[in-house]
Scaffold this motif. Structure first.
Motif, mmCIF file in Angstrom:
data_model
loop_
_atom_site.group_PDB
_atom_site.id
_atom_site.type_symbol
_atom_site.label_atom_id
_atom_site.label_comp_id
_atom_site.label_asym_id
_atom_site.label_seq_id
_atom_site.Cartn_x
_atom_site.Cartn_y
_atom_site.Cartn_z
ATOM 1 N N ALA A 60 0.819 -1.216 0.000
ATOM 2 C CA ALA A 60 0.000 0.000 0.000
ATOM 3 C C ALA A 60 0.850 1.263 0.000
ATOM 4 O O ALA A 60 0.357 2.350 -0.305
ATOM 5 C CB ALA A 60 -0.926 0.006 1.215
ATOM 6 N N LEU A 61 2.135 1.126 0.324
ATOM 7 C CA LEU A 61 3.006 2.289 0.506
ATOM 8 C C LEU A 61 3.141 3.172 -0.735
ATOM 9 O O LEU A 61 3.054 4.404 -0.623
ATOM 10 C CB LEU A 61 4.380 1.819 0.993
ATOM 11 C CG LEU A 61 5.425 2.903 1.283
ATOM 12 C CD1 LEU A 61 4.902 3.899 2.310
ATOM 13 C CD2 LEU A 61 6.724 2.255 1.785
ATOM 14 N N PRO A 62 3.375 2.609 -1.948
ATOM 15 C CA PRO A 62 3.528 3.483 -3.121
ATOM 16 C C PRO A 62 2.336 4.399 -3.358
ATOM 17 O O PRO A 62 2.506 5.565 -3.720
ATOM 18 C CB PRO A 62 3.710 2.479 -4.275
ATOM 19 C CG PRO A 62 4.252 1.250 -3.632
ATOM 20 C CD PRO A 62 3.585 1.189 -2.291
ATOM 21 N N GLY A 63 1.137 3.876 -3.149
ATOM 22 C CA GLY A 63 -0.057 4.687 -3.341
ATOM 23 C C GLY A 63 -0.152 5.836 -2.351
ATOM 24 O O GLY A 63 -0.542 6.957 -2.699
ATOM 25 N N SER A 67 -0.082 9.835 -3.409
ATOM 26 C CA SER A 67 -1.203 10.677 -2.978
ATOM 27 C C SER A 67 -0.728 11.835 -2.103
ATOM 28 O O SER A 67 -1.208 12.962 -2.227
ATOM 29 C CB SER A 67 -2.224 9.834 -2.215
ATOM 30 O OG SER A 67 -2.785 8.845 -3.030
ATOM 31 N N ALA A 68 0.225 11.559 -1.224
ATOM 32 C CA ALA A 68 0.781 12.616 -0.366
ATOM 33 C C ALA A 68 1.439 13.705 -1.205
ATOM 34 O O ALA A 68 1.297 14.900 -0.924
ATOM 35 C CB ALA A 68 1.783 12.011 0.612
ATOM 36 N N TRP A 69 2.139 13.294 -2.245
ATOM 37 C CA TRP A 69 2.792 14.264 -3.123
ATOM 38 C C TRP A 69 1.755 15.143 -3.821
ATOM 39 O O TRP A 69 1.947 16.347 -3.982
ATOM 40 C CB TRP A 69 3.649 13.539 -4.156
ATOM 41 C CG TRP A 69 4.327 14.449 -5.144
ATOM 42 C CD1 TRP A 69 3.977 14.682 -6.436
ATOM 43 C CD2 TRP A 69 5.475 15.274 -4.892
ATOM 44 N NE1 TRP A 69 4.820 15.593 -7.014
ATOM 45 C CE2 TRP A 69 5.749 15.973 -6.094
ATOM 46 C CE3 TRP A 69 6.288 15.475 -3.781
ATOM 47 C CZ2 TRP A 69 6.810 16.859 -6.194
ATOM 48 C CZ3 TRP A 69 7.343 16.369 -3.892
ATOM 49 C CH2 TRP A 69 7.595 17.043 -5.079
ATOM 50 N N GLY A 70 0.640 14.549 -4.203
ATOM 51 C CA GLY A 70 -0.401 15.309 -4.870
ATOM 52 C C GLY A 70 -1.039 16.368 -3.979
ATOM 53 O O GLY A 70 -1.507 17.395 -4.468
ATOM 54 N N PHE A 71 -1.014 16.158 -2.654
ATOM 55 C CA PHE A 71 -1.610 17.108 -1.710
ATOM 56 C C PHE A 71 -0.555 17.978 -1.009
ATOM 57 O O PHE A 71 -0.868 18.629 -0.009
ATOM 58 C CB PHE A 71 -2.405 16.355 -0.632
ATOM 59 C CG PHE A 71 -3.758 15.877 -1.076
ATOM 60 C CD1 PHE A 71 -4.830 16.748 -1.161
ATOM 61 C CD2 PHE A 71 -3.965 14.545 -1.415
ATOM 62 C CE1 PHE A 71 -6.083 16.302 -1.545
ATOM 63 C CE2 PHE A 71 -5.205 14.083 -1.805
ATOM 64 C CZ PHE A 71 -6.271 14.972 -1.883
ATOM 65 N N ARG A 72 0.663 17.990 -1.536
ATOM 66 C CA ARG A 72 1.778 18.633 -0.809
ATOM 67 C C ARG A 72 1.557 20.118 -0.570
ATOM 68 O O ARG A 72 2.100 20.683 0.389
ATOM 69 C CB ARG A 72 3.084 18.410 -1.565
ATOM 70 C CG ARG A 72 3.156 19.074 -2.925
ATOM 71 C CD ARG A 72 4.384 18.601 -3.706
ATOM 72 N NE ARG A 72 4.531 19.260 -4.986
ATOM 73 C CZ ARG A 72 3.852 18.910 -6.073
ATOM 74 N NH1 ARG A 72 2.982 17.911 -6.027
ATOM 75 N NH2 ARG A 72 4.037 19.555 -7.214
ATOM 76 N N GLY A 186 -4.305 15.690 2.740
ATOM 77 C CA GLY A 186 -2.862 15.679 2.518
ATOM 78 C C GLY A 186 -2.121 15.107 3.710
ATOM 79 O O GLY A 186 -1.239 14.238 3.560
ATOM 80 N N LEU A 187 -2.464 15.575 4.909
ATOM 81 C CA LEU A 187 -1.804 15.091 6.118
ATOM 82 C C LEU A 187 -2.121 13.619 6.355
ATOM 83 O O LEU A 187 -1.265 12.856 6.817
ATOM 84 C CB LEU A 187 -2.242 15.930 7.319
ATOM 85 C CG LEU A 187 -1.514 15.661 8.638
ATOM 86 C CD1 LEU A 187 -0.011 15.814 8.469
ATOM 87 C CD2 LEU A 187 -2.024 16.598 9.723
ATOM 88 N N LYS A 188 -3.344 13.216 6.019
ATOM 89 C CA LYS A 188 -3.725 11.799 6.143
ATOM 90 C C LYS A 188 -2.810 10.927 5.299
ATOM 91 O O LYS A 188 -2.328 9.882 5.756
ATOM 92 C CB LYS A 188 -5.170 11.618 5.684
ATOM 93 C CG LYS A 188 -5.637 10.165 5.626
ATOM 94 C CD LYS A 188 -6.797 9.987 4.666
ATOM 95 C CE LYS A 188 -6.348 10.108 3.214
ATOM 96 N NZ LYS A 188 -7.443 9.831 2.252
ATOM 97 N N ASN A 189 -2.569 11.341 4.063
ATOM 98 C CA ASN A 189 -1.718 10.555 3.172
ATOM 99 C C ASN A 189 -0.262 10.564 3.614
ATOM 100 O O ASN A 189 0.432 9.547 3.520
ATOM 101 C CB ASN A 189 -1.838 11.076 1.742
ATOM 102 C CG ASN A 189 -3.158 10.714 1.092
ATOM 103 O OD1 ASN A 189 -3.543 9.562 1.048
ATOM 104 N ND2 ASN A 189 -3.873 11.709 0.600
ATOM 105 N N VAL A 190 0.209 11.711 4.113
ATOM 106 C CA VAL A 190 1.585 11.779 4.608
ATOM 107 C C VAL A 190 1.756 10.852 5.808
ATOM 108 O O VAL A 190 2.715 10.071 5.871
ATOM 109 C CB VAL A 190 1.952 13.224 5.002
ATOM 110 C CG1 VAL A 190 3.265 13.252 5.802
ATOM 111 C CG2 VAL A 190 2.108 14.081 3.757
#
Length: 259
Positions: A60-63, A67-72, A186-190
């Motif tokens: 699951a890590l790559p996703g 996603s975190a990068w998209g919300f940076r 964003g913080l959720k994905n990070v």
């Protein structure tokens, strides 16, 4: 250290893993709940339960990272904890959760799995309504102690079992004072990426990763995540998709309860 060597997979198992990986990547990108597919599939092809959970976390890590990068650009501090402090608490919690998984006997974890799946499914189904209720309450930021305890608890859960982590994090952020949904996402994905990365490193050190299935599922999940980013822009009735994922979670929980 557990033995996690995995015999050469059959073509059927490779195709099954690839299909589950693509579907899990799609679900995670569009609505979440990919673990409801990846974990049972790994267990079905013969990966020991604890190893299957560790492997599902790694795949699951790559996703999470993409996603975190998209919300940076959306993340900002809203509660009493700085972003670095939240990450630090998340790291500590994920290590504790991963270590707890490592010492859990396989039979015990197999007994726990349906309860975890049921909890994750309930949170997935009612999480958005819970988040709206928390935000509507508008109680303001929680104190430092409460905020640390809440982040630590959900990070321990994520280190132990990755299913439903995203919606639990969103509800937690709403509880401790966040209100900007894009920033929360964003913080959720990070934090999901941090928890999964630290957990995965711990699992690798303990020899828990089934590498052949992980390789197949990670690649297919990455493809599914990319496709999900495209598909998500065209989906109008995301509520129907959420109902579908909830049904999958309930079915998988029932299957494990009946084992």
């Amino acid at each position: 250290m557990r033995k996690t060597g995995f015999p050469t997979m059959t073509l059927f198992e490779i195709l099954l893993l690839a299909g589950a990986g693509i579907a899990a990547g799609l679900l995670n990108a569009v609505a979440g709940g990919g673990t409801f597919l990846s974990l049972p599939t790994l267990i079905y092809i013969g990966v020991p339960p604890v190893s299957a959970n560790a492997t599902a976390t790694l795949t699951a890590l790559p996703g999470y990272i993409s996603s975190a990068w998209g919300f940076r650009h959306d993340m900002q501090r809203e509660g009493v904890l700085a972003l670095w402090a939240i990450a630090g608490v998340g790291i500590a919690g994920s290590v504790l959760g991963a270590l707890l998984l490592i010492i859990t006997p396989g039979d015990t974890f197999l007994w726990v799995v349906p309860w975890l799946l049921l909890l994750a499914t309930v949170m997935f189904a009612f999480g958005p309504a819970l988040l709206r209720a928390i935000q509507k309450r508008g109680a303001g930021s929680a104190g430092i102690g409460v905020s640390v305890a809440a982040i630590l608890a959900v990070s321990i859960y994520g280190g132990y079992f990755n299913g439903g982590l995203g919606i639990m994090l969103l509800a937690t952020f709403g509880f401790i004072g966040y209100s900007n949904l894009h920033g929360m996402n964003g913080l959720k994905n990070v934090l999901s990426a941090v928890v999964s990365l630290v957990s995965a490193i711990t699992f690798i050190a303990a020899g828990l990763i089934a590498w052949e299935p992980a390789f197949v599922m990670a690649i297919s999940a990455t493809v599914g995540g990319y496709l999900g980013a495209i598909v998500s822009r065209r989906i109008v009735r995301t509520d129907l998709l959420r109902h579908f994922v909830t049904a999958i979670g309930l079915i998988m929980a029932a299957v494990f309860f009946l084992r």
